[in-house]
Design a protein around this motif. Structure first.
Motif, PDB file in Angstrom:
ATOM      1  N   PHE A 102      50.548  49.098  72.535  1.00  0.00           N
ATOM      2  CA  PHE A 102      50.735  47.652  72.512  1.00  0.00           C
ATOM      3  C   PHE A 102      49.438  46.990  72.954  1.00  0.00           C
ATOM      4  N   VAL A 103      49.034  45.952  72.213  1.00  0.00           N
ATOM      5  CA  VAL A 103      47.861  45.148  72.559  1.00  0.00           C
ATOM      6  C   VAL A 103      48.280  43.688  72.451  1.00  0.00           C
ATOM      7  N   LYS A 104      48.242  42.965  73.550  1.00  0.00           N
ATOM      8  CA  LYS A 104      48.728  41.587  73.556  1.00  0.00           C
ATOM      9  C   LYS A 104      47.951  40.715  72.577  1.00  0.00           C
ATOM     10  N   SER A 105      46.636  40.885  72.524  1.00  0.00           N
ATOM     11  CA  SER A 105      45.790  40.081  71.629  1.00  0.00           C
ATOM     12  C   SER A 105      45.001  41.024  70.728  1.00  0.00           C
ATOM     13  N   PRO A 106      45.635  41.558  69.678  1.00  0.00           N
ATOM     14  CA  PRO A 106      44.973  42.559  68.831  1.00  0.00           C
ATOM     15  C   PRO A 106      43.886  41.951  67.961  1.00  0.00           C
ATOM     16  N   ILE A 110      45.819  44.107  63.288  1.00  0.00           N
ATOM     17  CA  ILE A 110      46.778  45.185  63.519  1.00  0.00           C
ATOM     18  C   ILE A 110      48.018  44.618  64.206  1.00  0.00           C
ATOM     19  N   PRO A 111      49.191  45.226  63.998  1.00  0.00           N
ATOM     20  CA  PRO A 111      50.383  44.751  64.703  1.00  0.00           C
ATOM     21  C   PRO A 111      50.228  44.964  66.211  1.00  0.00           C
ATOM     22  N   CYS A 112      50.635  43.975  67.005  1.00  0.00           N
ATOM     23  CA  CYS A 112      50.410  44.083  68.446  1.00  0.00           C
ATOM     24  C   CYS A 112      51.176  45.259  69.050  1.00  0.00           C
ATOM     25  N   SER A 113      52.355  45.552  68.541  1.00  0.00           N
ATOM     26  CA  SER A 113      53.113  46.727  68.972  1.00  0.00           C
ATOM     27  C   SER A 113      53.218  47.670  67.784  1.00  0.00           C
TER      28      SER A 113
END
Length: 241
Positions: A102-106, A110-113
């Motif tokens: 998971f990346v809060k601000s990708p 890319i999809p954040c999760s």
């Protein structure tokens, strides 16, 4: 109201993670909260960066490595996860079998999760070699010289608010790999999953208060907006990919 101390909030989160995994595997699991810099950022992770050894029939089978990068949420009220990694690997190979990230601000769309699966199948690599060029990432894949790898694909998992919980990953490992589990492990996961979803639901409501109020009003509740009115527009987290 803001939690009084970020380090204290992170330590509490580490204790929760230790309790959740320990209740499933039946032994003590250590998590550590560590400052990343002088700002409001910490890492909460398994003390052993190689991960927790999981057994099946009392024989080592898998490693579970978990890491969360945390800080305050946007209003500065609650501990929030800015980035997370849950990697599952064989004890015989350091490369993951699969990994939830998971990346809060990708970046790069890319999809954040998302989920990465480290595997090989000819049909996958064939499709990747013939990728279209509609997006920059697909274009790089189509024009690349290297053979596409399945683990390069990002499988979306419900966005920031509705992504899988750690409890979902743990249940998958018990159900699908048959790892050794303590008595009553299912009830512990059910409670943890319920707590997680209640927390995420509350966050989603804060992201889109007007829609939540309209939904409750449609069910017959009387809802009064705050004096300053509802925030304008949906929260970024709700609509993110």
């Amino acid at each position: 109201m803001r939690q009084p101390n970020l380090d204290e909030a992170a330590r509490h989160f580490a204790e929760q993670l230790s309790g959740t995994i320990g209740a499933v595997v039946g032994f003590d699991v250590a998590f550590t909260a560590t400052r990343l810099d002088e700002g409001d950022r910490l890492t909460v992770s398994t003390t052993d960066r190689m991960g927790i050894v999981l057994t099946a029939g009392r024989e080592p089978l898998l490693r579970l490595a978990v890491e969360f990068q945390c800080g305050w949420d946007a209003p500065g009220h609650f501990l929030a996860v800015h980035k997370s990694q849950v990697h599952v690997s064989s004890v015989e190979d350091r490369a993951p079998l699969h990994r939830y990230e998971f990346v809060k601000s990708p970046q790069s769309g890319i999809p954040c999760s998302h989920l990465h699966v480290h595997a090989h199948r000819d049909a996958f690599t064939h499709a990747m070699s013939r990728a279209g060029e509609r997006t920059p990432r697909a274009k790089r894949r189509a024009r690349g010289r290297a053979v596409g790898r399945v683990e390069d694909l990002h499988f979306p998992l419900g966005g920031a608010r509705f992504r899988p919980a750690l409890e979902d990953v743990l249940q998958m490992l018990v159900d699908e790999f048959g790892i050794d589990a303590a008595d009553h492990w299912e009830s512990h996961l059910a409670q943890g999953r319920q707590d997680w979803r209640h927390h995420q639901l509350a966050a989603a409501i804060r992201d889109n208060q007007k829609h939540a109020a309209d939904t409750l009003a449609g069910l017959g509740y009387t809802v009064e907006p705050p004096p300053e009115g509802y925030p304008e527009g949906p929260g970024r987290q709700v609509s993110s990919y």
